[in-house]
Each structure stands twice: as C-alpha cells, then as structure tokens.
Motif scaffolding. Structure first.
Motif, mmCIF file in Angstrom:
data_model
loop_
_atom_site.group_PDB
_atom_site.id
_atom_site.type_symbol
_atom_site.label_atom_id
_atom_site.label_comp_id
_atom_site.label_asym_id
_atom_site.label_seq_id
_atom_site.Cartn_x
_atom_site.Cartn_y
_atom_site.Cartn_z
ATOM 1 N N PHE A 114 75.990 -22.276 -18.965
ATOM 2 C CA PHE A 114 76.094 -21.938 -20.388
ATOM 3 C C PHE A 114 74.796 -22.271 -21.118
ATOM 4 N N ASP A 118 72.255 -20.017 -23.284
ATOM 5 C CA ASP A 118 72.131 -20.382 -24.697
ATOM 6 C C ASP A 118 70.676 -20.605 -25.100
ATOM 7 N N LYS A 132 76.972 -19.438 -28.854
ATOM 8 C CA LYS A 132 78.103 -19.866 -28.011
ATOM 9 C C LYS A 132 78.971 -18.675 -27.630
ATOM 10 N N ALA A 135 76.856 -16.311 -25.140
ATOM 11 C CA ALA A 135 76.687 -16.879 -23.802
ATOM 12 C C ALA A 135 78.001 -16.854 -23.036
ATOM 13 N N THR A 136 79.073 -17.227 -23.698
ATOM 14 C CA THR A 136 80.391 -17.228 -23.047
ATOM 15 C C THR A 136 80.799 -15.814 -22.662
ATOM 16 N N LEU A 148 80.981 -22.187 -16.547
ATOM 17 C CA LEU A 148 80.116 -22.410 -17.703
ATOM 18 C C LEU A 148 79.441 -23.774 -17.675
ATOM 19 N N LYS A 149 80.160 -24.781 -17.190
ATOM 20 C CA LYS A 149 79.641 -26.150 -17.239
ATOM 21 C C LYS A 149 78.980 -26.577 -15.928
#
Length: 240
Positions: A114, A118, A132, A135-136, A148-149
C-alpha cells in the motif's frame, strides 16, 4: 502480419517520436545508440519493442521517460514536447505523465505494498484520503487486495511486479513504460502480468514494453523491432 506505419485506427497520437538520436563518444569514436528514430503511438495501444542487446531499446525508453537526454530529435506526449523540459520541469512530467515498470520491481523494501503505491502520489499533492482510496483500488484491481500491508520481502516476484504496475498507474499517467516487466518471473506469472497489461490497454492505458520474449511481444498490438539504433520493422502482431 500487416505493416502499421500509418496508425490508421482513428485515434490521435498520445506519443510522437521525431528523428530521435542519441550519440555517445567512446574515446574519439561516436557510437549511435539511437539513429533517427520516428514513430507514433495512439492512446490505448500496447506496443512491444524488441531487438538484440545493444539495439537501442532501453535507450529509447530512457529518452521517452526523460531519464536521459537525446542528442537530437523530439518526444511529444499529449502534444507537448517534453524534450525541451529543463531540470526543474522533468521530474514533474515524469511524475504526472509517465509510469515506470522495471524488471526488478524497484519497490522500497521498508514500505508495504500500500505504501509503495501511496508514495507515488504524495508529491503530486493528492489528498491523503484520495491516495488511500486510489492505492487500495489499484491493488485490489490486480488481485492484491489482501496483501496491502505486506512488504516486498513477504511477496512473490509476481506479486511485487503487480505492486510496481499499480504504482505506475497511481497518477493516471499518459503512458506506461515497462522495461522487461516479465524478465524476473516464471512462465505462469508472466502470463498474469501480460494479462494485466492487456486489460489496462483495453481500458485505454497506453503501454510500451521492452522485451526479449517474443511470446510476450506476440500478445501486444504492435511490435517495433530495433537494430543498430534504428527501427527495422514496425508491424501489427498476428498473435493477438
């Protein structure tokens, strides 16, 4: 396979290359990395650039992406000549008009998937909430909504390349320049990456792909073949 010199598909050129030349000096001997290269690209085209090592493929991409300066000739993106950009203007053009995808991904290892997408938008002044959302949206679109993380070390090569594609798309670029985007992945992943690029093209994204892989090139709209710094052929693919 039919010649495609006229680009007669009814769309206006989003990219125009005019008499592009790049000459290096090896001692007192001039080496012509690019020699009077000219062609046009319409919006939404997916084009592969092929040829032997040293033929000028990556040099051409560097000129279009303002990573290097030509000796002569011009590059126009959306009608604006970018080759006249000064050192202050070039980063803004790269950030807003051009997305880059590299063979070895070039992700920041300390950032999550992510955050890698970003960060491409931060310097464009895009509000945090919109970054946000974008990107998501992009990572979900390419099948990484559940990653994402994850940091690059926690992703496969193919997943990292998908993150780099999402990053390249983040600022709605006029064109995406991909230098050997399937060169560091396996055959199955190569097909996934090519499928993503084709889908993006079908939705109107313009993409230029440098590749040594003719199976990849055969799935693009056009194949530009380079030899000795010149365009040897510019043809429509017969394998689409």
């Amino acid at each position: 396979m039919s010649e495609n010199g006229n680009n007669d598909n009814g769309r206006e050129p989003i990219l125009r290359i005019r008499n592009l030349t790049k000459t290096y000096m090896q001692g007192k001997i001039p080496v012509h990395a690019l020699n009077d290269v000219s062609f046009e690209v319409k919006k939404g085209e997916l084009i592969s650039i092929v040829g032997p090592s040293g033929s000028g493929k990556s040099t051409l991409l560097s000129m279009i992406g303002l990573l290097d300066r030509p000796t002569g000739g011009s590059v126009f993106i959306e009608g604006k000549e970018i080759t006249k950009a000064n050192e202050g203007e070039a980063p803004k053009i790269r950030r807003e008009k051009i997305g880059f995808v590299f063979q070895h991904f070039n992700l920041l290892p300390s950032l999550t998937a992510f955050e890698n997408v970003d960060i491409a938008m931060r310097f464009s002044g895009i509000p945090r909430s919109r970054r946000k959302e974008r990107a998501t949206e992009l990572l979900t679109q390419i099948g990484l909504g559940d990653r994402l993380k994850h940091r690059p070390s926690e992703l496969s090569g193919g997943q990292q390349q998908r993150v780099s594609i999402a990053r390249a798309m983040a600022n709605h670029p006029a064109i995406i320049l991909a230098d050997e985007p399937t060169g560091a992945v396996d055959t199955k992943t190569r097909e996934i990456i090519v499928g993503i690029l084709k889908e993006l093209s079908e939705k109107g994204q313009t993409i230029l792909v440098v590749t040594h892989d003719m199976e990849v090139a055969g799935q693009t709209d056009r194949i530009i073949t380079m030899r000795d710094g010149r365009i040897a052929r510019d043809t429509e693919s017969d394998m689409k």
